[in-house]
Write a protein that holds these residues in place. Sequence first.
Motif, PDB file in Angstrom:
ATOM      1  N   GLU A  13      40.326  30.506  39.214  1.00 45.25           N
ATOM      2  CA  GLU A  13      38.976  30.500  40.218  1.00 45.25           C
ATOM      3  C   GLU A  13      38.930  31.694  41.532  1.00 45.25           C
ATOM      4  N   ILE A  14      38.256  32.460  40.384  1.00 45.53           N
ATOM      5  CA  ILE A  14      37.641  33.803  41.213  1.00 45.53           C
ATOM      6  C   ILE A  14      36.777  34.626  40.536  1.00 45.53           C
ATOM      7  N   GLU A  15      35.959  35.899  40.849  1.00 42.32           N
ATOM      8  CA  GLU A  15      35.364  36.016  40.358  1.00 42.32           C
ATOM      9  C   GLU A  15      35.497  37.191  39.595  1.00 42.32           C
ATOM     10  N   ARG A  16      35.331  37.882  38.787  1.00 41.92           N
ATOM     11  CA  ARG A  16      35.108  38.995  37.957  1.00 41.92           C
ATOM     12  C   ARG A  16      34.994  40.313  38.655  1.00 41.92           C
ATOM     13  N   THR A  17      35.081  40.066  39.453  1.00 37.93           N
ATOM     14  CA  THR A  17      35.423  41.629  40.586  1.00 37.93           C
ATOM     15  C   THR A  17      36.657  41.519  41.191  1.00 37.93           C
ATOM     16  N   ALA A  18      37.124  40.407  41.303  1.00 40.29           N
ATOM     17  CA  ALA A  18      38.782  39.634  41.623  1.00 40.29           C
ATOM     18  C   ALA A  18      39.965  41.614  42.161  1.00 40.29           C
ATOM     19  N   SER A  19      39.964  41.336  42.926  1.00 37.94           N
ATOM     20  CA  SER A  19      41.122  42.532  42.870  1.00 37.94           C
ATOM     21  C   SER A  19      42.865  42.044  42.186  1.00 37.94           C
ATOM     22  N   ALA A  20      43.508  42.867  42.011  1.00 45.19           N
ATOM     23  CA  ALA A  20      44.805  42.742  41.356  1.00 45.19           C
ATOM     24  C   ALA A  20      45.123  41.723  42.846  1.00 45.19           C
ATOM     25  N   ASP A  21      45.465  41.350  43.577  1.00 38.67           N
ATOM     26  CA  ASP A  21      46.318  40.927  45.055  1.00 38.67           C
ATOM     27  C   ASP A  21      44.836  39.344  44.630  1.00 38.67           C
ATOM     28  N   ASP A  22      44.222  39.184  44.694  1.00 39.40           N
ATOM     29  CA  ASP A  22      43.184  38.435  44.957  1.00 39.40           C
ATOM     30  C   ASP A  22      43.740  37.532  43.719  1.00 39.40           C
ATOM     31  N   ILE A  23      43.913  38.048  42.397  1.00 40.11           N
ATOM     32  CA  ILE A  23      44.335  37.324  40.840  1.00 40.11           C
ATOM     33  C   ILE A  23      45.671  36.460  40.943  1.00 40.11           C
ATOM     34  N   GLN A  24      46.593  37.526  42.342  1.00 43.73           N
ATOM     35  CA  GLN A  24      48.151  37.389  41.772  1.00 43.73           C
ATOM     36  C   GLN A  24      48.120  35.895  42.799  1.00 43.73           C
ATOM     37  N   LYS A  25      47.279  36.063  44.501  1.00 44.09           N
ATOM     38  CA  LYS A  25      47.332  34.793  45.485  1.00 44.09           C
ATOM     39  C   LYS A  25      46.440  33.801  44.468  1.00 44.09           C
ATOM     40  N   ALA A  26      45.563  33.776  43.642  1.00 50.81           N
ATOM     41  CA  ALA A  26      45.115  32.549  43.165  1.00 50.81           C
ATOM     42  C   ALA A  26      46.256  32.115  41.864  1.00 50.81           C
ATOM     43  N   TYR A  27      46.683  32.767  41.286  1.00 48.96           N
ATOM     44  CA  TYR A  27      47.679  32.704  40.672  1.00 48.96           C
ATOM     45  C   TYR A  27      48.279  31.665  41.437  1.00 48.96           C
ATOM     46  N   LYS A  28      49.309  32.012  42.565  1.00 53.44           N
ATOM     47  CA  LYS A  28      50.316  31.638  42.751  1.00 53.44           C
ATOM     48  C   LYS A  28      49.666  30.252  43.647  1.00 53.44           C
ATOM     49  N   LYS A  29      48.551  30.745  44.451  1.00 52.86           N
ATOM     50  CA  LYS A  29      48.067  28.275  44.548  1.00 52.86           C
ATOM     51  C   LYS A  29      48.377  28.190  43.774  1.00 52.86           C
ATOM     52  N   LEU A  30      47.510  28.269  42.662  1.00 51.32           N
ATOM     53  CA  LEU A  30      47.291  27.184  41.201  1.00 51.32           C
ATOM     54  C   LEU A  30      48.718  26.752  41.102  1.00 51.32           C
ATOM     55  N   ALA A  31      49.422  27.845  40.648  1.00 52.72           N
ATOM     56  CA  ALA A  31      50.663  27.419  39.792  1.00 52.72           C
ATOM     57  C   ALA A  31      51.386  26.529  40.455  1.00 52.72           C
TER      58      ALA A  31
END
Length: 323
Positions: A13-31
Amino acid sequence: MSVDYKDYYKVLEIERTASADDIQKAYKKLARKYHPDLNQNDPSAEGKFKDVGEAYEVLKDPAKRQQYDALGASWKDGQRFTPPPGWQGMNFGAGGQNVHFNVGGMGGMSDFFQTLFGGMGGMGGGFSSQNFGGDVFGAQGFDEGARRRPGRRSATESPVVDLPLSIEEILDPEPKSISLTFGSQTRSIKVNIPKGAKDKTVFKLKGQGPNGEDLRVRVNLTATKNCETSEFDIIQKLKVTPWEAALGAQLECQTAAGNVRLTLPAGVQSGQKLRLPGKGLFMKQGRGDLMMEVQIQIPKKLSQEEKELFENLAKISTFNPRD
């Protein structure tokens, strides 16, 4: 080989321009959202949890993310996809080393992942529904050995299991039994609760994980009637009658720490705490205290004689709590 395309950005649930920090936050939230232990009545959660882990393993790695992005953004999730010619010969890190992937007993990576990366992933180990502790669930109270240190494994790499205990159970020195399920295997072990354990404390069991690694156990103190804890102190409500509070009394009380005899001083007030030293939770050295919080109870029904006594008291008493 044609497989269903997986849009890892859509999964997280992120954009293709997401930063590494955005990716990690999204992962923690969805996991956290789809963790099977928190969604036992939702059979679809396990698959979503697996997809989230797979997407994160690809997008968190700059090399794999770059290769994945090279496929272009025009593919739609679920669309049939065939890797471009020469893709299978590409090297995706790990020095060409083959790495086996297994998603915590829930099956391997998807056909899409295997078609793109095969064994050339370099993810450095399995991804498991058990591998969530402080980073995903925000648990506090990790001991020093569970914190991340240079040259040591991340705290989230070793499995964590929750151990619910009542206040009486954590005070009981007898070993506790834990049932562990890893994949299709279930076993039971005995655990000694270390001194200094309190709510949300995490301690390690050497070599008790699914693959012989350390296992972390997180203490969850469950609700106990009329009791709660504050650090190593136990706070328990003590219900008394108006005449006991006014006149004082010697009371025998059943507490989380066992039977105690205490002196209720005359004129004690509701909400006042009586301290019983050394009867709280075990610390590494010594014990906390047991705090008996006075709760004055008013009878809801009165006999005729009791009513007359209260009426006479009201006539002769000069006490005014509103002064």
